[in-house]
Design a protein around this motif. Structure first.
Motif, PDB file in Angstrom:
ATOM      1  N   PHE A   1       0.843  -0.870  -0.008  1.00 23.91           N
ATOM      2  CA  PHE A   1      -0.034  -0.129  -0.143  1.00 23.91           C
ATOM      3  C   PHE A   1       1.315   1.241  -0.174  1.00 23.91           C
ATOM      4  CE2 PHE A   1      -2.020   3.481   2.655  1.00 23.91           C
ATOM      5  CZ  PHE A   1      -3.163   3.951   1.992  1.00 23.91           C
ATOM      6  N   TRP A   2       1.638   1.084   1.439  1.00 20.42           N
ATOM      7  CA  TRP A   2       2.334   2.436   1.429  1.00 20.42           C
ATOM      8  C   TRP A   2       3.796   2.858  -0.532  1.00 20.42           C
ATOM      9  CZ3 TRP A   2       1.900   6.434   3.935  1.00 20.42           C
ATOM     10  CH2 TRP A   2       2.650   7.448   3.874  1.00 20.42           C
ATOM     11  N   ALA A   3       4.071   1.956  -0.945  1.00 22.66           N
ATOM     12  CA  ALA A   3       5.139   1.688  -1.688  1.00 22.66           C
ATOM     13  C   ALA A   3       4.054   2.143  -2.778  1.00 22.66           C
ATOM     14  CB  ALA A   3       5.303   0.782  -2.681  1.00 22.66           C
ATOM     15  N   GLY A   4       2.805   2.810  -3.312  1.00 20.47           N
ATOM     16  CA  GLY A   4       1.839   3.185  -4.149  1.00 20.47           C
ATOM     17  C   GLY A   4       1.333   1.862  -4.955  1.00 20.47           C
ATOM     18  N   GLU A   5       1.510   0.315  -5.037  1.00 20.92           N
ATOM     19  CA  GLU A   5       1.022  -0.731  -6.134  1.00 20.92           C
ATOM     20  C   GLU A   5      -0.273  -0.699  -5.596  1.00 20.92           C
ATOM     21  OE1 GLU A   5       3.668  -4.353  -4.967  1.00 20.92           O
ATOM     22  OE2 GLU A   5       5.485  -3.362  -4.165  1.00 20.92           O
ATOM     23  N   TRP A   6      -1.212  -0.444  -4.868  1.00 20.81           N
ATOM     24  CA  TRP A   6      -2.679  -0.243  -5.056  1.00 20.81           C
ATOM     25  C   TRP A   6      -3.158   0.432  -6.123  1.00 20.81           C
ATOM     26  CZ3 TRP A   6      -5.203  -1.474   0.716  1.00 20.81           C
ATOM     27  CH2 TRP A   6      -4.903  -2.397   1.029  1.00 20.81           C
ATOM     28  N   GLY A   7      -2.580   1.728  -6.389  1.00 23.42           N
ATOM     29  CA  GLY A   7      -3.178   2.316  -7.316  1.00 23.42           C
ATOM     30  C   GLY A   7      -4.519   3.658  -6.649  1.00 23.42           C
ATOM     31  N   ARG A   8      -5.458   4.096  -7.207  1.00 25.97           N
ATOM     32  CA  ARG A   8      -6.279   3.858  -6.306  1.00 25.97           C
ATOM     33  C   ARG A   8      -7.170   3.618  -5.080  1.00 25.97           C
ATOM     34  NH1 ARG A   8      -6.021   9.708  -5.079  1.00 25.97           N
ATOM     35  NH2 ARG A   8      -8.037   9.448  -4.850  1.00 25.97           N
ATOM     36  N   CYS A   9      -7.603   2.815  -4.578  1.00 27.76           N
ATOM     37  CA  CYS A   9      -8.567   3.056  -2.985  1.00 27.76           C
ATOM     38  C   CYS A   9      -9.627   3.789  -2.929  1.00 27.76           C
ATOM     39  CB  CYS A   9      -7.933   2.509  -2.570  1.00 27.76           C
ATOM     40  SG  CYS A   9      -8.793   0.797  -1.989  1.00 27.76           S
ATOM     41  N   ASN A  10     -10.396   4.818  -4.002  1.00 29.66           N
ATOM     42  CA  ASN A  10     -11.015   5.492  -3.205  1.00 29.66           C
ATOM     43  C   ASN A  10     -12.112   5.307  -3.683  1.00 29.66           C
ATOM     44  OD1 ASN A  10     -11.987   7.775  -2.682  1.00 29.66           O
ATOM     45  ND2 ASN A  10     -11.531   9.182  -3.843  1.00 29.66           N
ATOM     46  N   PRO A  11     -13.305   4.761  -2.588  1.00 28.99           N
ATOM     47  CA  PRO A  11     -13.112   4.221  -0.955  1.00 28.99           C
ATOM     48  C   PRO A  11     -12.918   3.241  -1.257  1.00 28.99           C
ATOM     49  CG  PRO A  11     -15.713   4.977  -1.678  1.00 28.99           C
ATOM     50  CD  PRO A  11     -15.352   5.304  -2.495  1.00 28.99           C
ATOM     51  N   ILE A  12     -13.020   2.256  -2.230  1.00 30.18           N
ATOM     52  CA  ILE A  12     -13.415   0.536  -1.998  1.00 30.18           C
ATOM     53  C   ILE A  12     -12.168   0.415  -3.061  1.00 30.18           C
ATOM     54  CG2 ILE A  12     -14.824  -0.587  -2.122  1.00 30.18           C
ATOM     55  CD1 ILE A  12     -17.014   0.905  -1.514  1.00 30.18           C
ATOM     56  N   CYS A  13     -11.776  -0.994  -3.175  1.00 24.80           N
ATOM     57  CA  CYS A  13     -11.672  -1.573  -3.952  1.00 24.80           C
ATOM     58  C   CYS A  13     -11.162  -3.273  -2.753  1.00 24.80           C
ATOM     59  CB  CYS A  13      -9.614  -1.230  -3.996  1.00 24.80           C
ATOM     60  SG  CYS A  13      -8.666  -0.771  -2.622  1.00 24.80           S
TER      61      CYS A  13
ATOM     62  N   GLY B   1      -7.745 -11.570  -1.708  1.00 27.99           N
ATOM     63  CA  GLY B   1      -8.487 -11.862  -0.571  1.00 27.99           C
ATOM     64  C   GLY B   1      -9.225 -10.710  -0.279  1.00 27.99           C
ATOM     65  N   TYR B   2      -9.201 -10.021   0.390  1.00 28.70           N
ATOM     66  CA  TYR B   2      -9.603  -8.740   0.329  1.00 28.70           C
ATOM     67  C   TYR B   2      -9.967  -7.727   0.394  1.00 28.70           C
ATOM     68  CZ  TYR B   2      -6.334 -10.909   5.151  1.00 28.70           C
ATOM     69  OH  TYR B   2      -6.034 -11.844   5.521  1.00 28.70           O
ATOM     70  N   ARG B   3     -11.336  -6.977   0.465  1.00 24.35           N
ATOM     71  CA  ARG B   3     -12.264  -6.509   0.370  1.00 24.35           C
ATOM     72  C   ARG B   3     -11.390  -5.200   1.580  1.00 24.35           C
ATOM     73  NH1 ARG B   3     -16.596  -4.989  -2.435  1.00 24.35           N
ATOM     74  NH2 ARG B   3     -18.030  -3.333  -2.072  1.00 24.35           N
ATOM     75  N   CYS B   4     -11.291  -4.044   0.936  1.00 22.86           N
ATOM     76  CA  CYS B   4     -10.434  -2.816   1.898  1.00 22.86           C
ATOM     77  C   CYS B   4     -11.483  -1.907   1.027  1.00 22.86           C
ATOM     78  CB  CYS B   4      -9.079  -2.310   0.922  1.00 22.86           C
ATOM     79  SG  CYS B   4      -8.116  -3.926   1.507  1.00 22.86           S
ATOM     80  N   ARG B   5     -11.206  -1.035   2.564  1.00 21.02           N
ATOM     81  CA  ARG B   5     -12.798   0.698   3.002  1.00 21.02           C
ATOM     82  C   ARG B   5     -11.701   1.602   3.164  1.00 21.02           C
ATOM     83  NH1 ARG B   5     -16.210   3.145   5.850  1.00 21.02           N
ATOM     84  NH2 ARG B   5     -17.682   4.043   4.875  1.00 21.02           N
ATOM     85  N   SER B   6     -11.600   2.226   2.312  1.00 19.49           N
ATOM     86  CA  SER B   6     -10.825   4.024   3.144  1.00 19.49           C
ATOM     87  C   SER B   6     -12.220   4.827   3.486  1.00 19.49           C
ATOM     88  CB  SER B   6      -9.818   4.516   1.985  1.00 19.49           C
ATOM     89  OG  SER B   6      -9.447   5.695   2.605  1.00 19.49           O
TER      90      SER B   6
END
Length: 120
Positions: free
Chosen positions: A73-85, A89-94
């Motif tokens: 995440f911190w290295a920027g490999e996730w791209g935009r996660c605004n607000p859900i990505c 196997g994880y569903r993430c919400r910012s």
């Protein structure tokens, strides 16, 4: 040893070994709980800004799962996660908690969770 005593000893060992996976307070990115010193560990990059902190897990381990997720995440490999990505196997919400202050909550099957906060 009697069979009942063996069963009790086995149950105690299982309970003790299952505890770290149940819930954990993993510390901060590069500076986990109990770390001594000024140099971060599990990352070679400089930590700028507020970084990622208060990494917590439920029914999963700090190492390697939560650390790997936070590092990517911190290295920027996730791209935009605004607000859900979706990540693995994880569903993430910012969720924004304040000015330049966010909380990322990632849930997976079997009630597994990785949660961390980050800011600028």
């Amino acid at each position: 040893m009697k069979p009942l005593a063996i069963l009790r000893a086995t149950l105690v060992l299982l309970a003790v070994s299952a505890t770290p996976a149940a819930a954990a307070d993993c510390g901060n990115y590069g500076f986990p709980r109990g770390h001594q010193g000024n140099d971060p560990i599990f990352t070679q990059k400089e930590i700028v800004g507020a970084g990622v902190f208060d990494i917590r897990t439920r029914r999963t381990r700090c190492r390697p799962t939560a650390r790997r997720m936070v590092r990517r995440f911190w290295a920027g490999e996730w791209g935009r996660c605004n607000p859900i990505c979706q990540r693995g196997g994880y569903r993430c919400r910012s969720r924004q908690l304040g000015d330049e202050f966010f909380r990322m909550t990632c849930n997976a099957s079997r009630n597994r969770r990785v949660r961390f906060e980050f800011g600028a």
